[in-house]
Each structure stands twice: as structure tokens, then as C-alpha cells.
Design a protein around this motif. Structure first.
Motif, short mmCIF file in Angstrom:
data_model
loop_
_atom_site.label_atom_id
_atom_site.label_comp_id
_atom_site.label_asym_id
_atom_site.label_seq_id
_atom_site.Cartn_x
_atom_site.Cartn_y
_atom_site.Cartn_z
N VAL A 158 41.04 45.14 32.19
CA VAL A 158 39.68 45.67 32.25
C VAL A 158 38.67 44.61 31.79
O VAL A 158 37.59 44.47 32.39
N VAL A 159 39.01 43.86 30.74
CA VAL A 159 38.11 42.80 30.26
C VAL A 159 37.92 41.74 31.34
O VAL A 159 36.79 41.28 31.59
N LEU A 160 39.00 41.34 32.01
CA LEU A 160 38.91 40.31 33.06
C LEU A 160 38.07 40.78 34.24
O LEU A 160 37.29 40.00 34.80
N VAL A 182 37.33 44.70 40.99
CA VAL A 182 37.39 43.24 41.24
C VAL A 182 36.81 42.91 42.61
O VAL A 182 36.09 41.92 42.77
N LYS A 183 37.09 43.75 43.61
CA LYS A 183 36.62 43.48 44.97
C LYS A 183 35.10 43.59 45.11
O LYS A 183 34.52 43.12 46.09
N LEU A 184 34.43 44.19 44.11
CA LEU A 184 32.97 44.29 44.15
C LEU A 184 32.30 42.99 43.74
O LEU A 184 31.10 42.82 43.93
N SER A 185 33.06 42.08 43.16
CA SER A 185 32.48 40.85 42.63
C SER A 185 32.28 39.81 43.73
O SER A 185 32.99 39.78 44.73
N CYS A 186 31.28 38.94 43.50
CA CYS A 186 31.07 37.82 44.42
C CYS A 186 31.57 36.52 43.81
O CYS A 186 31.33 35.44 44.33
N ASN A 192 42.06 36.86 37.98
CA ASN A 192 42.47 38.27 38.11
C ASN A 192 43.74 38.40 38.95
O ASN A 192 44.63 39.18 38.64
N ASN A 193 43.80 37.62 40.04
CA ASN A 193 44.98 37.67 40.92
C ASN A 193 46.23 37.17 40.21
O ASN A 193 47.32 37.75 40.34
N ILE A 194 46.08 36.08 39.44
CA ILE A 194 47.23 35.52 38.72
C ILE A 194 47.72 36.52 37.67
O ILE A 194 48.93 36.77 37.54
N TYR A 195 46.77 37.10 36.93
CA TYR A 195 47.16 38.07 35.90
C TYR A 195 47.78 39.32 36.54
O TYR A 195 48.78 39.84 36.06
N GLY A 196 47.19 39.78 37.65
CA GLY A 196 47.74 40.93 38.36
C GLY A 196 49.15 40.66 38.86
O GLY A 196 50.03 41.53 38.77
N PHE A 197 49.38 39.44 39.38
CA PHE A 197 50.72 39.06 39.85
C PHE A 197 51.72 39.06 38.69
O PHE A 197 52.85 39.51 38.84
#
Length: 308
Positions: A158-160, A182-186, A192-197
Motif C-alpha cells: 500500500v505504501v509503494l 498502481v495502474k492509475l499512476s503515470c 511495484n512490479n518487482i515487489y509484486g513478483f
């Protein structure tokens, strides 16, 4: 001047034909929520009140029921509120909180099912060591593992996601999830992708551990009729719960990562809601019907209530 903090407001997806059928939707989801609270509370209360059920397997089952109610509380009250007011907006801080509650609950489900698989492995494959391995301290540590790890993972998640600058404010889902935020960000989403993985890989390893532990259990149960009986009585509900969990998370991952406007809205909503409807409703029913000790005491409590 007064110091005022402004929070972004997101718009959630509206249910299909919500203008015409929102009262029907409200009634259906209210009934679902009441059923989820009822069956999970009943199983939990029976386990807490019956001293014969104060064993690791049933304690972990009680934890699973409490977690399912915790996860349901992250979705149903807000969704029912939206249906009642016919307004599908949510402040950014509430969106982050909703994503935190729902997905920490999903992770807690996985860690709890993993702990239950370990408990069954000890009970069937190493029965002589069971009581020494699964003592009060061990149970406390395992319960802490079930909760602390998902909470820490989701706090970081959530912080990321909330540190990023937003370019859009439309979430194409009936509730908030981290990937939608995350997808709302520009900005770049590499971190985020690395942490999610990393998180997905860890929980995938837990699922692999569960599968291998049950394969080992099945092999071990061939040795004796008593082991096979114990396996069917106590392990089959765990297997159903695990498959239920994997299917639910798989649907949610498909929706979050690959959902598109080309897919029908009904299918997209089904993929999003399956995780929030089926596991919390089905798990306590499966355990209540299949586990003999739980079933006997649930029926006993039902008979006692009718006599009053």
C-alpha cells in the motif's frame, strides 16, 4: 490560513443495470454477507466454547473463519453502502484501506491453509512427534505467522502504490485493489512490479509446499486403513479449501492483470467477486459438514438452541 488536506477521490465501476436492479443487488449481497457472518461465527463460537475442540487443527480452522469475516468486512459494507446511495466513489485513503483489508485477508487464507497442511502432515506422517511439535508455543508462533506476514506485505504494498502520482481516477472494478491503484499512476511501476513478483513468488512457493505435503500424505496413507480414514476425515476439507482458494486467486489475478473491455462485464464482475463470495461462504460449510467433531458439536448446539 487553515491547513486542509485534500484526498483524491476514485470512481469505482457501477454494477450492470444498477439503476434498475440496485435494490435486488442490495438484497442479494446483504443476504450473502449475513450468511458469511452467520456460518463463520457459528463455527468459530462452537470451537471456542467446546473444550474438546481446543486442538491445533480446530484452532487453525477458527482462525480461517475469523479471517474470512475480516476479509468480507473489507468489501460488503462499502458495496452495500454504494448500492443504497447509488454512488460509487471512494476517497483514496479508504481505497487503500479496502485493498489492504481484502488482500491481507487473501494472503492470510493462504498462510493459514499452509499451516493446516503442516499440521495434518505431522498428525498423519509423524504421529509420535505431533504433540511435542504442535504445543501451545508452536501454535502461537504459527498463528502469528498467519497474520503478521500478510499484514507486513500489504503495508509495504500500500505504501509503494500510494506514493505515486496519479493521472487517472477511474477504477474498473467493484472494489479497490492494489494493482488497480498502481495502474492509475503515470509514473514508472517497476518497483511495484518487482515487489509484486516477489510476493506472488513467495505465495506460489507456499502453494507448492501444500501440494507436495498432500502428495506425501496420500503416499503415507496407503500404509494403513486408519491413516486413510484420518486422511478422508481431516484432509479432504483442506484440499477442497486449497483448490477453492487457488481458483479464487487465479480468477482475481486474471481480472486484475489481464481484464479488458473486450471481456463481458458479467464475466469481469464474476472474476472479481468469486474470491469474496465462494471461499468465505463455502469453507466453514465444508469443514462443518466434513469434520466429524465439528459437525457433531454444531448439531448439538443447534439442538440445544431449539430446545430453549
Amino acid at each position: 490560513m487553515n491547513n486542509i488536506t485534500f484526498f483524491a477521490t476514485y470512481t469505482l465501476m457501477e454494477p450492470k443495470d444498477s439503476k434498475s436492479f440496485r435494490h435486488i443487488y442490495f438484497t442479494c449481497f446483504l443476504v450473502l454477507y449475513i450468511l458469511i457472518l452467520f456460518v463463520n461465527t457459528w463455527v468459530s463460537v462452537v470451537i471456542v466454547l467446546e473444550r474438546a475442540l481446543h486442538e491445533p487443527m480446530y484452532i487453525f480452522l477458527c482462525n480461517l473463519c475469523l479471517n474470512d469475516m475480516y476479509g468480507a468486512a473489507g468489501f460488503y459494507p462499502k458495496f452495500l453502502h454504494d448500492l443504497m446511495l447509488d454512488s460509487y466513489v471512494i476517497p483514496s485513503y479508504m481505497c487503500a484501506f479496502q485493498a489492504f483489508v481484502i488482500y491481507s485477508s487473501v494472503m492470510c487464507d493462504c498462510t493459514t491453509v499452509t499451516v493446516m497442511a503442516y499440521d495434518r502432515h505431522l498428525a498423519i506422517c509423524r504421529p509420535l512427534d505431533y504433540h511435542s511439535k504442535m504445543n501451545k508455543l508452536s501454535c502461537s508462533v504459527l498463528l502469528a505467522f498467519c497474520w503478521i506476514l500478510p499484514l507486513v506485505y500489504m503495508i509495504i504494498c500500500v505504501v509503494l502504490s500510494n506514493r505515486m502520482k496519479l493521472c487517472k481516477y477511474q477504477i474498473n472494478k467493484l472494489y479497490c485493489d492494489n494493482w488497480s491503484i498502481v495502474k492509475l499512476s503515470c509514473e514508472s511501476t517497476v518497483i511495484n512490479n518487482i515487489y509484486g513478483f516477489f510476493v506472488i513468488s513467495f505465495y506460489s512457493c507456499l502453494c507448492v509446499f501444500i501440494v507436495f505435503s498432500y502428495i506425501k500424505l496420500i503416499i503415507a496413507c496407503k500404509a494403513s486403513l486408519e491413516c486413510r480414514k484420518k486422511f478422508w476425515q481431516t484432509c479432504v476439507p483442506h484440499l477442497i479449501t486449497m483448490m477453492n482458494y487457488i481458483v479464487a486467486v487465479f480468477f482475481d489475478a486474471l481480472y486484475s492483470r489481464y481484464g479488458s473491455s473486450d471481456v463481458s462485464e458479467n464475466l469481469r464482475n464474476f472474476l472479481a467477486l468469486e474470491m469474496l463470495i465462494v471461499p468465505p461462504l463455502v469453507n466453514p460449510i465444508i469443514y462443518g459438514l466434513k469434520l466429524q467433531e465439528v459437525r457433531k458439536r454444531i448439531l448439538k448446539s443447534f439442538v440445544n438452541i431449539r430446545k430453549q
